[in-house]
Design a protein around this motif. Structure first.
Motif, PDB file in Angstrom:
ATOM      1  N   ARG A 142       0.813  -1.220   0.000  1.00 43.30           N
ATOM      2  CA  ARG A 142       0.000   0.000   0.000  1.00 43.30           C
ATOM      3  C   ARG A 142       0.843   1.264   0.000  1.00 43.30           C
ATOM      4  O   ARG A 142       0.327   2.353  -0.246  1.00 43.30           O
ATOM      5  CB  ARG A 142      -0.932  -0.001   1.214  1.00 43.30           C
ATOM      6  CG  ARG A 142      -2.015  -1.071   1.142  1.00 43.30           C
ATOM      7  CD  ARG A 142      -2.804  -1.141   2.437  1.00 43.30           C
ATOM      8  NE  ARG A 142      -3.913  -2.084   2.351  1.00 43.30           N
ATOM      9  CZ  ARG A 142      -4.658  -2.458   3.379  1.00 43.30           C
ATOM     10  NH1 ARG A 142      -4.396  -1.963   4.597  1.00 43.30           N
ATOM     11  NH2 ARG A 142      -5.648  -3.319   3.226  1.00 43.30           N
ATOM     12  N   SER A 143       2.118   1.133   0.278  1.00 44.15           N
ATOM     13  CA  SER A 143       2.986   2.307   0.267  1.00 44.15           C
ATOM     14  C   SER A 143       3.285   2.707  -1.165  1.00 44.15           C
ATOM     15  O   SER A 143       3.001   1.983  -2.111  1.00 44.15           O
ATOM     16  CB  SER A 143       4.298   2.002   1.017  1.00 44.15           C
ATOM     17  OG  SER A 143       5.092   1.110   0.259  1.00 44.15           O
ATOM     18  N   ALA A 144       3.864   3.889  -1.308  1.00 48.76           N
ATOM     19  CA  ALA A 144       4.172   4.398  -2.652  1.00 48.76           C
ATOM     20  C   ALA A 144       5.627   4.176  -3.028  1.00 48.76           C
ATOM     21  O   ALA A 144       6.119   4.774  -3.981  1.00 48.76           O
ATOM     22  CB  ALA A 144       3.835   5.891  -2.713  1.00 48.76           C
ATOM     23  N   SER A 145       6.318   3.292  -2.297  1.00 54.65           N
ATOM     24  CA  SER A 145       7.762   3.148  -2.496  1.00 54.65           C
ATOM     25  C   SER A 145       8.146   2.052  -3.469  1.00 54.65           C
ATOM     26  O   SER A 145       9.326   1.896  -3.776  1.00 54.65           O
ATOM     27  CB  SER A 145       8.436   2.864  -1.142  1.00 54.65           C
ATOM     28  OG  SER A 145       7.878   1.705  -0.543  1.00 54.65           O
ATOM     29  N   GLY A 146       7.175   1.278  -3.949  1.00 54.88           N
ATOM     30  CA  GLY A 146       7.488   0.179  -4.852  1.00 54.88           C
ATOM     31  C   GLY A 146       6.613   0.185  -6.080  1.00 54.88           C
ATOM     32  O   GLY A 146       5.813   1.103  -6.301  1.00 54.88           O
ATOM     33  N   PRO A 147       6.724  -0.844  -6.916  1.00 55.13           N
ATOM     34  CA  PRO A 147       5.889  -0.926  -8.118  1.00 55.13           C
ATOM     35  C   PRO A 147       4.404  -1.010  -7.767  1.00 55.13           C
ATOM     36  O   PRO A 147       4.021  -1.597  -6.758  1.00 55.13           O
ATOM     37  CB  PRO A 147       6.371  -2.231  -8.786  1.00 55.13           C
ATOM     38  CG  PRO A 147       7.712  -2.502  -8.193  1.00 55.13           C
ATOM     39  CD  PRO A 147       7.664  -1.972  -6.802  1.00 55.13           C
ATOM     40  N   LEU A 160     -18.679  -9.019 -13.714  1.00 56.00           N
ATOM     41  CA  LEU A 160     -17.726  -8.014 -14.186  1.00 56.00           C
ATOM     42  C   LEU A 160     -16.427  -8.081 -13.388  1.00 56.00           C
ATOM     43  O   LEU A 160     -16.427  -8.517 -12.228  1.00 56.00           O
ATOM     44  CB  LEU A 160     -18.330  -6.608 -14.063  1.00 56.00           C
ATOM     45  CG  LEU A 160     -19.596  -6.345 -14.880  1.00 56.00           C
ATOM     46  CD1 LEU A 160     -20.146  -4.958 -14.565  1.00 56.00           C
ATOM     47  CD2 LEU A 160     -19.304  -6.484 -16.371  1.00 56.00           C
ATOM     48  N   PRO A 161     -15.336  -7.625 -13.982  1.00 59.34           N
ATOM     49  CA  PRO A 161     -14.068  -7.641 -13.251  1.00 59.34           C
ATOM     50  C   PRO A 161     -13.988  -6.497 -12.252  1.00 59.34           C
ATOM     51  O   PRO A 161     -14.561  -5.431 -12.467  1.00 59.34           O
ATOM     52  CB  PRO A 161     -13.023  -7.463 -14.358  1.00 59.34           C
ATOM     53  CG  PRO A 161     -13.739  -6.679 -15.417  1.00 59.34           C
ATOM     54  CD  PRO A 161     -15.168  -7.146 -15.375  1.00 59.34           C
ATOM     55  N   ARG A 162     -13.280  -6.741 -11.167  1.00 56.38           N
ATOM     56  CA  ARG A 162     -12.894  -5.664 -10.265  1.00 56.38           C
ATOM     57  C   ARG A 162     -11.378  -5.673 -10.191  1.00 56.38           C
ATOM     58  O   ARG A 162     -10.767  -6.713  -9.959  1.00 56.38           O
ATOM     59  CB  ARG A 162     -13.484  -5.836  -8.861  1.00 56.38           C
ATOM     60  CG  ARG A 162     -12.948  -4.750  -7.903  1.00 56.38           C
ATOM     61  CD  ARG A 162     -13.610  -4.736  -6.563  1.00 56.38           C
ATOM     62  NE  ARG A 162     -12.963  -3.776  -5.671  1.00 56.38           N
ATOM     63  CZ  ARG A 162     -13.301  -3.549  -4.399  1.00 56.38           C
ATOM     64  NH1 ARG A 162     -14.328  -4.222  -3.875  1.00 56.38           N
ATOM     65  NH2 ARG A 162     -12.648  -2.672  -3.664  1.00 56.38           N
ATOM     66  N   ILE A 163     -10.794  -4.501 -10.390  1.00 58.36           N
ATOM     67  CA  ILE A 163      -9.345  -4.359 -10.331  1.00 58.36           C
ATOM     68  C   ILE A 163      -8.987  -3.755  -8.978  1.00 58.36           C
ATOM     69  O   ILE A 163      -9.413  -2.642  -8.654  1.00 58.36           O
ATOM     70  CB  ILE A 163      -8.814  -3.461 -11.460  1.00 58.36           C
ATOM     71  CG1 ILE A 163      -9.421  -3.875 -12.804  1.00 58.36           C
ATOM     72  CG2 ILE A 163      -7.294  -3.515 -11.506  1.00 58.36           C
ATOM     73  CD1 ILE A 163      -9.123  -5.277 -13.222  1.00 58.36           C
ATOM     74  N   PHE A 164      -8.210  -4.487  -8.198  1.00 59.35           N
ATOM     75  CA  PHE A 164      -7.721  -3.985  -6.918  1.00 59.35           C
ATOM     76  C   PHE A 164      -6.336  -3.393  -7.141  1.00 59.35           C
ATOM     77  O   PHE A 164      -5.414  -4.084  -7.595  1.00 59.35           O
ATOM     78  CB  PHE A 164      -7.640  -5.103  -5.882  1.00 59.35           C
ATOM     79  CG  PHE A 164      -8.964  -5.696  -5.494  1.00 59.35           C
ATOM     80  CD1 PHE A 164      -9.679  -5.189  -4.412  1.00 59.35           C
ATOM     81  CD2 PHE A 164      -9.502  -6.753  -6.201  1.00 59.35           C
ATOM     82  CE1 PHE A 164     -10.895  -5.721  -4.054  1.00 59.35           C
ATOM     83  CE2 PHE A 164     -10.726  -7.308  -5.849  1.00 59.35           C
ATOM     84  CZ  PHE A 164     -11.426  -6.787  -4.773  1.00 59.35           C
ATOM     85  N   GLY A 165      -6.189  -2.099  -6.837  1.00 58.54           N
ATOM     86  CA  GLY A 165      -4.888  -1.459  -6.916  1.00 58.54           C
ATOM     87  C   GLY A 165      -4.140  -1.603  -5.610  1.00 58.54           C
ATOM     88  O   GLY A 165      -4.676  -2.102  -4.612  1.00 58.54           O
ATOM     89  N   SER A 166      -2.898  -1.166  -5.590  1.00 54.80           N
ATOM     90  CA  SER A 166      -2.079  -1.307  -4.386  1.00 54.80           C
ATOM     91  C   SER A 166      -2.720  -0.648  -3.173  1.00 54.80           C
ATOM     92  O   SER A 166      -2.625  -1.165  -2.060  1.00 54.80           O
ATOM     93  CB  SER A 166      -0.689  -0.704  -4.636  1.00 54.80           C
ATOM     94  OG  SER A 166       0.021  -1.448  -5.601  1.00 54.80           O
TER      95      SER A 166
END
Length: 374
Positions: A142-147, A160-166
């Motif tokens: 969940r941090s912004a330090s990696g990909p 339908l698809p659900r896309i989970f982001g970091s």
């Protein structure tokens, strides 16, 4: 054509990781080799099922450590899949005997409809949860330090698809992406039930196109491009149907990307698709895909065989195409994802009403014409 040299700056790529059960060990090998190369940096990963878990391990380790720790975490995870040590039930479900029993039970449940996972697995036991929790650092994701990581799951209610982001990643999201409905209960997240993401996106490409800084996307493909032999047995038919279903969303996205590129070439309008460069590693050799139960095999010797093949495939890709990353696509979408024989539609010639021949009005009702026969 400008050619990049090994001495140039690191080349940034996004990875699209297909799901495929134990075949995910092939992806492990691909990732292991890419992480060992100083010339490559990973910008984003989109994954489904086993691809989502591999991607989550890599992204969380890169967020808090190094490529070396990511490689070590991948090996540790796949060792835990091969030889679980937290109880007889896990050994039964994931060991060689358990693999055979679960495969036969799953086939019987799927074919007969006699038992659902809600009846056959009332405690909702899924050993994968502990393995994910041990090897994936959700806070690091969940941090912004990696990909950035994108994980696909399928809504049971809408299809339908659900896309989970970091930012909204969780162990449940990873579990949902790998939830086969004939073996495990649906995973509930925010009151919504989800199944395996492979039904809707295996893997999903569009987040990498829309949000990534890297314009090079490397697909790590596990599903075969084709099966030359006609399946005749019931198990072979079910297996081939599953392959087609789980590959359909990827085929659709690739065809859409191809269509957008054709429009850009024709009309000259700028677009994020215009400078998109696609590459591919895989699928595994036919020998690895031949057995219909290969995706369920869990022995360490089999997993390391797939890992080694993944390493070789990644090494061959970089040797053959590495200098073209950042320059041009090396994946011919039209050749791989679009049928070579385009359908030819034979249409009746249209005649404007005011030019309609008089004799056609006298034709008996229901009578066909030569054009109809054609």
């Amino acid at each position: 054509m400008a050619v990049m040299k090994d001495t140039d700056s690191r080349r940034s790529i996004s990875l699209a990781l297909q799901g495929g059960g134990a075949w995910g060990a092939f992806t492990w090998g691909v990732l292991d080799h890419l992480l060992s190369r100083r010339s490559i940096t990973i910008d984003q990963i989109s994954g489904t099922s086993a691809g989502a878990i591999n991607g989550a391990i890599v992204c969380s380790e890169l967020s808090r450590g190094s490529a070396r720790s990511a490689r070590e975490a991948l090996e540790s995870f796949w060792r835990s899949v091969s030889a679980p040590s937290s109880g007889a039930l896990m050994q039964l479900m994931l060991g060689p005997v358990g693999t055979m029993l679960s495969r036969r039970l799953g086939e019987w449940m799927w074919a007969s409809g006699a038992l659902s996972p809600y009846q056959a697995n009332p405690l909702d036991v899924n050993p994968l949860r502990d393995a994910i929790g041990k090897h994936v650092d959700i806070d690091a994701l969940r941090s912004a330090s990696g990909p950035q990581l994108y994980v696909t799951a399928t809504s049971v209610r809408t299809g339908l698809p659900r896309i989970f982001g970091s930012a909204d990643m969780s162990v449940d999201a990873l579990m949902a992406s790998a939830c086969l409905p004939h073996l495990f209960r649906a995973v509930e997240i925010d009151g919504e039930a989800y199944w395996d993401g492979g039904y809707c996106g295996n893997p999903t490409i569009w987040p990498l196109v829309r949000h990534g800084a890297a314009r090079d996307i490397v697909l790590v493909q596990l599903a075969p491009d084709e099966r030359p032999q006609l399946p005749r047995g019931s198990a072979e038919i079910r297996h081939r149907v599953g392959e087609i279903v789980f590959a359909s969303s990827l085929v659709a996205e690739m065809q859409a990307i191809h269509a957008m590129r054709e429009l850009i070439r024709r009309d000259g309008n700028g677009s994020r698709f215009g400078d998109l460069r696609l590459h591919r590693i895989g699928p595994p050799k036919e020998s690895a895909l031949a057995a219909s139960d290969a995706a369920l095999e869990r022995s360490w010797s089999w997993l390391t065989q797939l890992r080694d093949e993944g390493r070789r495939a990644a090494r061959a890709f970089l040797h053959r195409c590495g200098t073209r990353i950042g320059v041009e696509s090396t994946l011919n979408i039209a050749q791989v994802f679009i049928a070579g024989r385009k359908p030819k539609l034979r249409l009746r010639p249209t005649v404007e009403p005011d030019r309609q021949p008089a004799q056609s009005q006298a034709a008996p009702r229901g009578a066909g014409t030569a054009a109809d026969a054609a």
